[in-house]
Design an enzyme around this catalytic site. Structure first.
Site, PDB file in Angstrom:
ATOM      1  N   ALA B  47       0.814  -1.211   0.000  1.00 14.02           N
ATOM      2  CA  ALA B  47       0.000   0.000   0.000  1.00 14.02           C
ATOM      3  C   ALA B  47       0.847   1.260   0.000  1.00 14.02           C
ATOM      4  CB  ALA B  47      -0.912   0.015   1.226  1.00 14.02           C
ATOM      5  N   THR B 110       6.251   3.564   6.274  1.00 17.05           N
ATOM      6  CA  THR B 110       5.986   4.931   5.822  1.00 17.05           C
ATOM      7  C   THR B 110       6.707   5.917   6.754  1.00 17.05           C
ATOM      8  OG1 THR B 110       4.105   5.394   7.260  1.00 17.05           O
ATOM      9  CG2 THR B 110       3.643   4.165   5.238  1.00 17.05           C
ATOM     10  N   LYS B 134       8.749   5.860  12.974  1.00 18.61           N
ATOM     11  CA  LYS B 134       8.834   6.243  14.384  1.00 18.61           C
ATOM     12  C   LYS B 134       7.593   6.955  14.901  1.00 18.61           C
ATOM     13  CE  LYS B 134      12.737   8.405  13.260  1.00 18.61           C
ATOM     14  NZ  LYS B 134      13.265   7.622  12.151  1.00 18.61           N
ATOM     15  N   VAL B 164      14.918   2.818  15.984  1.00 17.10           N
ATOM     16  CA  VAL B 164      16.060   3.425  16.689  1.00 17.10           C
ATOM     17  C   VAL B 164      17.345   2.750  16.215  1.00 17.10           C
ATOM     18  CG1 VAL B 164      17.090   3.982  18.919  1.00 17.10           C
ATOM     19  CG2 VAL B 164      14.602   3.816  18.716  1.00 17.10           C
ATOM     20  N   GLY B 219      23.995  13.711   0.727  1.00 18.08           N
ATOM     21  CA  GLY B 219      22.678  13.087   0.833  1.00 18.08           C
ATOM     22  C   GLY B 219      22.291  12.696   2.242  1.00 18.08           C
ATOM     23  N   GLU B 222      17.606  15.808   5.328  1.00 18.95           N
ATOM     24  CA  GLU B 222      16.242  15.945   4.829  1.00 18.95           C
ATOM     25  C   GLU B 222      16.227  17.066   3.790  1.00 18.95           C
ATOM     26  OE1 GLU B 222      13.476  14.142   5.766  1.00 18.95           O
ATOM     27  OE2 GLU B 222      14.851  12.903   6.933  1.00 18.95           O
ATOM     28  N   ASP B 233      13.932  14.428  15.165  1.00 19.07           N
ATOM     29  CA  ASP B 233      14.025  13.006  14.837  1.00 19.07           C
ATOM     30  C   ASP B 233      14.750  12.237  15.946  1.00 19.07           C
ATOM     31  OD1 ASP B 233      13.564  10.964  12.760  1.00 19.07           O
ATOM     32  OD2 ASP B 233      15.756  10.832  12.792  1.00 19.07           O
ATOM     33  N   LYS B 237      13.349   9.178  18.664  1.00 21.08           N
ATOM     34  CA  LYS B 237      14.007   7.908  18.990  1.00 21.08           C
ATOM     35  C   LYS B 237      14.163   7.759  20.509  1.00 21.08           C
ATOM     36  CE  LYS B 237      16.480   7.997  14.587  1.00 21.08           C
ATOM     37  NZ  LYS B 237      17.763   8.221  13.896  1.00 21.08           N
ATOM     38  N   GLY B 352      19.820   4.603   6.721  1.00 16.81           N
ATOM     39  CA  GLY B 352      19.965   4.120   5.348  1.00 16.81           C
ATOM     40  C   GLY B 352      18.925   3.061   5.054  1.00 16.81           C
TER      41      GLY B 352
END
Lengths: 371, 371
Positions: B47, B110, B134, B164, B219, B222, B233, B237, B352
């Site tokens: 989905a 997601t 998360k 985490v 890279g 965000e 972020d 965690k 990653g």
């Protein structure tokens, strides 16, 4: 896949320091595990090399404590009033196996090198097996494979987290990398608290003989410290990792470099060995100094890859993960396709009764589906 | 307790980078898992936020590849010939839940912050749930507790290793420490590859604005790098670790120190923000220099204990485990009663798609009894 209503039915061999710590940990968590997960822990039996006490309905906490107290005095378990005394371990396995209890687990927290056949017998009779004892997994390849075969044929499981790094999640990590399809490239480890402590002491300028003396005083050594210095215990751990990797190695496949000469290994007594130890001080002083001059330190490092395995003193960069290791800590480093740039590293106290027992306990909980 | 004959029946939400990596990993191991453990993997559905494709008998490898290819082009899954298209995720959960398949697992890879109710719904309908997302675990305490309650009431399980440290065994280790009765004292972590990289770059003498520029080029950031720099972020965690510890914290309980000022956070565009960033260079240069003078380095460190939690820049000894950390590596350190002298440390690439997918895969295998 629910875990509710599970039971662990334990037959436990070995009531030394690790075994006693395990019983205490299990007793401390027993009620909570039942309340939170419906998991019951039934202690079917406790055994030393001189026999087992069996009780199919399970021992009470009080009876377990009495058994531990008796075992600590080296007296025979036959003196206790509770349970049935059985004189041999194979007999105990045969009897308890005959009860056909779901959730039956044989625990081996001994240091015996003679139990591989008994463990295979137990696996064949429906016991899952959990070990902190390295020797059954680090003997001949045929012995190792017999255990794997017994698992496959009976659908039983063999777990051994505590054999490498005690409570550190070393086997779990290796198993996860393999099962999720990562490609292993190299495993390296510093896996002896004793030798780690000696290496750090040499780095700090202590003579070799004094470093060993201090390690002995702090209780880090075997009664005969040559057992540590010869590296055999580290080699056993690496062999276990190599075999799980799928490398079909006999013990001889690992190049093993002792920290002492053959001559010193062959001294007839510990006292005679210790008396001659200062002979090595100058050599180790020079080694430490030479390394220091080039930004390096010595570490006792085990390496495994498909190209081969070794357990030896190696000079490593002071800034490397092994160079930064201090004291009795263990460290294991996995290089894999996914962890190629930054290896996956696990570090911490890798020896001692409490953390070793916790490794066994974790395996039991994994068998019960709680972890 | 045998695992033979098990099946995992997967309904998988989220076909981004992590989701695609997971499908590829599962496909690569599918046959071996069946051969070695009798474990079948049946893919019931995939989905995106715009709908699901469902197929009760399971998609073939070829159909899965086609679905991934289509999802990568951002087109609707309804264009595919295979499976039944369902327009909403709750509907997909209701339908697939109705099939009453043993081994049903809902996977959330997601980054949505709206799925907590759906996950609770799935747990209530008999799905075990595995997350790399998360946000459902790091929202309000009531939301978190609703998930725990749904598990308890339905006997289903919720696993979240990948939330985490991605594939690093952080949750496994925490869970094992708790379940074997260790006493947690403190958890500390460096849990942002981006911020770790920036801290190391500052230490190497790079101006802050250039360090961020380099992180963006590689890279690590965000699209709007303020999301990294504000530390949210990392806070998520740590909140997940704190809650598993048993600390009933709302997100506000964590003291959160951003690496940039409120003023910069509120710039209307990324470009405007980046243009003003060199304003901070002098401040960070002084900080780095001040630390260096006393043998310290700056690290973005999260700390949790019953006394409270914080996520902030902290000066630490260069020789400490955090001071020795380099680049994008993550590190988590557990101080416990058993690991008081030598904390248990886990370190390695903690972000990653590949390693995150492996964390999810490991949870699936644990649910199936293979790990």
């Amino acid at each position: 896949m629910s875990t509710s209503g599970r039971e662990l039915c334990l037959l436990h061999l070995g009531i030394g320091q690790v075994g006693r710590a395990l019983v205490q940990q299990l007793l401390a968590r027993r009620q909570e595990l039942q309340a939170d997960y419906g998991l019951k822990i039934r202690y079917l039996g406790l055994a030393t090399s001189r026999g087992a006490l069996l009780e199919p309905s399970g021992f009470s906490a009080e009876e377990l404590q009495q058994t531990l107290a008796l075992a600590a005095t080296k007296r025979s378990l036959s003196e206790l009033g509770s349970g049935d005394f059985v004189a041999s371990i194979p007999e105990a396995i045969a009897i308890a196996g005959g009860w056909q209890l779901p959730g039956a687990v044989l625990i081996d927290t001994t240091a015996s090198d003679e139990l591989a056949p008994e463990l295979a017998q137990a696996l064949g009779r429906g016991f899952d097996v959990v070990l902190s004892n390295k020797k059954p997994l680090a003997g001949t390849l045929a012995e190792y494979q017999a255990l794997q075969d017994a698992c496959r044929q009976s659908g039983t499981r063999l777990r051994y987290e505590a054999t490498v790094g005690a409570g550190l999640p070393v086997i779990h990590t290796l198993e996860t990398l393999i099962q999720t399809g990562d490609e292993l490239l190299e495993i390296q480890g510093s896996l002896s608290g004793t030798l780690g402590f000696i290496c750090t002491s040499l780095e700090d300028g202590l003579p070799f003989s004094q470093a060993l003396e201090r390690a002995r005083r702090l209780g880090y050594c075997e009664p005969d410290p040559r057992q540590d210095l010869e590296g055999l215990d580290v080699a056993r751990k690496m062999l276990i990792l190599a075999r799980r990797w799928g490398l079909p190695w006999e013990p001889e496949a690992l190049q093993l470099e002792s920290m002492i000469s053959n001559e010193l290994s062959q001294e007839p007594t510990v006292a005679a060995f210790l008396a001659r130890l200062p002979q090595l001080d100058e050599e180790y002083r020079q080694r430490a100094e030479g390394a220091r001059a080039s930004g390096q330190v010595w570490r006792y490092i085990a390496t495994v890859s498909p190209e081969g395995g070794s357990v030896r003193l190696a000079a490593v960069e002071r800034e490397s993960s092994f160079g930064q290791l201090r004291g009795t800590d263990s460290l294991v480093q996995f290089k894999t396709a996914r962890y190629r740039e930054s290896p996956l590293i696990i570090r911490g106290a890798g020896a001692g009764p409490e953390v070793t027992a916790a490794g066994v306990f974790g395996d039991l909980l994994a068998l019960a589906g709680v972890l």
